[in-house]
Design a protein around this motif. Structure first.
Motif, PDB file in Angstrom:
ATOM      1  N   ALA A  53     -22.637  29.081-122.607  1.00 56.69           N
ATOM      2  CA  ALA A  53     -22.371  29.070-121.165  1.00 56.69           C
ATOM      3  C   ALA A  53     -21.566  30.294-120.728  1.00 56.69           C
ATOM      4  CB  ALA A  53     -21.637  27.791-120.782  1.00 56.69           C
ATOM      5  N   PHE A  75     -29.298  23.809-126.687  1.00 53.24           N
ATOM      6  CA  PHE A  75     -27.976  23.258-126.385  1.00 53.24           C
ATOM      7  C   PHE A  75     -27.949  22.722-124.957  1.00 53.24           C
ATOM      8  CE2 PHE A  75     -26.365  26.712-123.691  1.00 53.24           C
ATOM      9  CZ  PHE A  75     -27.191  27.773-124.058  1.00 53.24           C
ATOM     10  N   LYS A 100     -26.772  24.304-118.890  1.00 53.51           N
ATOM     11  CA  LYS A 100     -28.100  24.321-119.514  1.00 53.51           C
ATOM     12  C   LYS A 100     -29.017  25.326-118.810  1.00 53.51           C
ATOM     13  CE  LYS A 100     -31.634  21.442-121.642  1.00 53.51           C
ATOM     14  NZ  LYS A 100     -32.006  20.126-122.149  1.00 53.51           N
TER      15      LYS A 100
HETATM   16  N1  LIG Z   1     -30.718  13.544-127.937  1.00 64.58           N
HETATM   17  C1  LIG Z   1     -31.586  13.229-126.989  1.00 64.58           C
HETATM   18  O1  LIG Z   1     -31.888  12.036-126.753  1.00 64.58           O
HETATM   19  C2  LIG Z   1     -32.238  14.313-126.177  1.00 64.58           C
HETATM   20  C3  LIG Z   1     -33.357  13.955-125.410  1.00 64.58           C
HETATM   21  C4  LIG Z   1     -33.981  14.923-124.647  1.00 64.58           C
HETATM   22  C5  LIG Z   1     -33.507  16.219-124.648  1.00 64.58           C
HETATM   23  N2  LIG Z   1     -32.405  16.539-125.390  1.00 64.58           N
HETATM   24  C6  LIG Z   1     -31.955  17.933-125.345  1.00 64.58           C
HETATM   25  O2  LIG Z   1     -31.982  18.452-126.648  1.00 64.58           O
HETATM   26  C7  LIG Z   1     -31.056  19.536-126.743  1.00 64.58           C
HETATM   27  C8  LIG Z   1     -30.244  19.341-128.016  1.00 64.58           C
HETATM   28  O3  LIG Z   1     -29.514  18.131-127.902  1.00 64.58           O
HETATM   29  P1  LIG Z   1     -29.136  17.268-129.178  1.00 64.58           P
HETATM   30  O4  LIG Z   1     -29.587  15.900-128.892  1.00 64.58           O
HETATM   31  O5  LIG Z   1     -29.565  17.949-130.414  1.00 64.58           O
HETATM   32  O6  LIG Z   1     -27.532  17.275-129.017  1.00 64.58           O
HETATM   33  P2  LIG Z   1     -26.363  17.535-130.070  1.00 64.58           P
HETATM   34  O7  LIG Z   1     -26.632  16.857-131.359  1.00 64.58           O
HETATM   35  O8  LIG Z   1     -25.127  17.163-129.321  1.00 64.58           O
HETATM   36  O9  LIG Z   1     -26.389  19.116-130.334  1.00 64.58           O
HETATM   37  C9  LIG Z   1     -26.043  20.029-129.325  1.00 64.58           C
HETATM   38  C10 LIG Z   1     -25.858  21.388-129.964  1.00 64.58           C
HETATM   39  O10 LIG Z   1     -25.583  22.338-128.936  1.00 64.58           O
HETATM   40  C11 LIG Z   1     -24.324  22.989-129.217  1.00 64.58           C
HETATM   41  N3  LIG Z   1     -23.728  23.329-127.925  1.00 64.58           N
HETATM   42  C12 LIG Z   1     -23.334  22.502-126.946  1.00 64.58           C
HETATM   43  N4  LIG Z   1     -22.839  23.203-125.918  1.00 64.58           N
HETATM   44  C13 LIG Z   1     -22.911  24.522-126.277  1.00 64.58           C
HETATM   45  C14 LIG Z   1     -22.567  25.728-125.654  1.00 64.58           C
HETATM   46  N5  LIG Z   1     -22.004  25.778-124.439  1.00 64.58           N
HETATM   47  N6  LIG Z   1     -22.804  26.871-126.307  1.00 64.58           N
HETATM   48  C15 LIG Z   1     -23.345  26.881-127.538  1.00 64.58           C
HETATM   49  N7  LIG Z   1     -23.707  25.763-128.188  1.00 64.58           N
HETATM   50  C16 LIG Z   1     -23.485  24.596-127.556  1.00 64.58           C
HETATM   51  C17 LIG Z   1     -23.555  21.974-130.039  1.00 64.58           C
HETATM   52  O11 LIG Z   1     -22.519  22.559-130.816  1.00 64.58           O
HETATM   53  P3  LIG Z   1     -21.018  22.759-130.222  1.00 64.58           P
HETATM   54  O12 LIG Z   1     -20.706  21.530-129.413  1.00 64.58           O
HETATM   55  O13 LIG Z   1     -20.167  22.932-131.411  1.00 64.58           O
HETATM   56  O14 LIG Z   1     -21.082  23.980-129.378  1.00 64.58           O
HETATM   57  C18 LIG Z   1     -24.669  21.467-130.926  1.00 64.58           C
HETATM   58  O15 LIG Z   1     -24.984  22.387-131.946  1.00 64.58           O
HETATM   59  C19 LIG Z   1     -30.225  19.506-125.453  1.00 64.58           C
HETATM   60  O16 LIG Z   1     -30.719  20.478-124.570  1.00 64.58           O
HETATM   61  C20 LIG Z   1     -30.522  18.116-124.890  1.00 64.58           C
HETATM   62  O17 LIG Z   1     -30.421  18.094-123.486  1.00 64.58           O
HETATM   63  C21 LIG Z   1     -31.778  15.618-126.163  1.00 64.58           C
END
Ligand SMILES: NC(=O)c1ccc[n+]([C@@H]2O[C@H](COP(=O)([O-])OP(=O)(O)OC[C@H]3O[C@@H](n4cnc5c(N)ncnc54)[C@H](OP(=O)(O)O)[C@@H]3O)[C@@H](O)[C@H]2O)c1
Length: 229
Positions: A53, A75, A100
């Motif tokens: 971000a 992310f 995002k």
């Molecule tokens: N899980 C679901 O049900 C789901 C469903 C649909 C879509 N998504 C999408 O899938 C993507 C990944 O989500 P996930 O489920 O894998 O979540 P997650 O397990 O919480 O992983 C998120 C990752 O992004 C990193 N991150 C977060 N904010 C960041 C920032 N400002 N800069 C750099 N890195 C950052 C986190 O590490 P740090 O916090 O250490 O930075 C972590 O590596 C997201 O875009 C989410 O909206 C998820």
């Protein structure tokens, strides 16, 4: 291939990093939390601290890195702005866009990519679920930028995967028992009979990266959520 996965230290991004590393690619992941970065650094080519971000940090990172083949944007700021529109704080809605959509756009502006860009959106972009206005708006915007970017950045290919509910740390805002109940209920509502795993989505990311003829694609990976509505 040199691949960067922003948000590659947990969940979908980490699963993609493992999938692509196993295929022999040189994968650099980014994230913010030092413990998460330390936990993955020996499983990938490199793990770097970058706040996606922060336009300054993103620009400095890509300047340092030079050219890459593929970029994966995985992310988000997590579960911000969840709730009915009349009850949420507009600052949270804005944080959803900043953390995002704008962050992805700034990474795409700064990265020197020759092969493909794959974004992770969400099935909420294509649904009508009460309480998901922020998620639908942010992820809907991401899905809408895929076609013009695929045309504008060609020959670089631009795609998105659009997951349904995936069992990752994204859901850690819910207590474990509520989370399990939510996953069980959600699993029953889709033809696949379960919620997704990071590996399910990672395989789709791998496909979009690897197929030189796939561009402008928004690929649902949602266990059939789209057809079950
Ligand atoms: N899980 C679901 O049900 C789901 C469903 C649909 C879509 N998504 C999408 O899938 C993507 C990944 O989500 P996930 O489920 O894998 O979540 P997650 O397990 O919480 O992983 C998120 C990752 O992004 C990193 N991150 C977060 N904010 C960041 C920032 N400002 N800069 C750099 N890195 C950052 C986190 O590490 P740090 O916090 O250490 O930075 C972590 O590596 C997201 O875009 C989410 O909206 C998820």
């Amino acid at each position: 291939m040199r691949i960067v996965i922003m948000g590659g230290t947990s969940g979908i991004g980490l699963a993609a990093a493992e999938h692509l590393t196993a295929e022999g690619h040189e994968v650099t992941v980014t994230g913010r939390d030092p413990e998460r970065l330390a936990a993955v650094k020996d499983r990938v080519h490199a793990a770097e601290s970058v706040d996606g971000a922060s336009v300054e940090q993103v620009a400095a990172f890509f300047d340092r890195l030079g050219s890459i083949d593929h970029l994966v944007l995985a992310f988000s700021p997590g579960a911000v702005g969840i709730g009915n529109l009349r009850e949420i704080d507009l600052a949270d809605l804005r944080a959803g866009f900043d953390g995002k959509l704008f962050a992805y756009l700034s990474a795409i502006q700064k990265a020197r990519v020759s092969g493909s860009i794959t974004m992770v959106s969400a099935a909420s972009a294509r649904a009508a679920l009460p309480g998901t206005v922020t998620l639908a708006a942010v992820n809907g915007a991401i899905e809408r930028i895929v076609p013009p970017l695929a045309a504008e950045l060609a020959p670089v290919r631009v795609n998105a995967v659009s997951p349904g509910i995936v069992d990752t740390a994204w859901w850690s805002f819910l207590p474990p028992d509520q989370r399990e109940a939510q996953f069980a209920a959600a699993g029953q509502q889709v033809p696949a009979g379960r919620v997704g795993t990071g590996a399910d989505v990672a395989a789709a990311i791998g496909y979009l990266i690897g197929n030189d003829y796939a561009t402008g694609v928004i690929l649902p990976v949602d266990g059939g959520f789209t057809v079950a509505r």
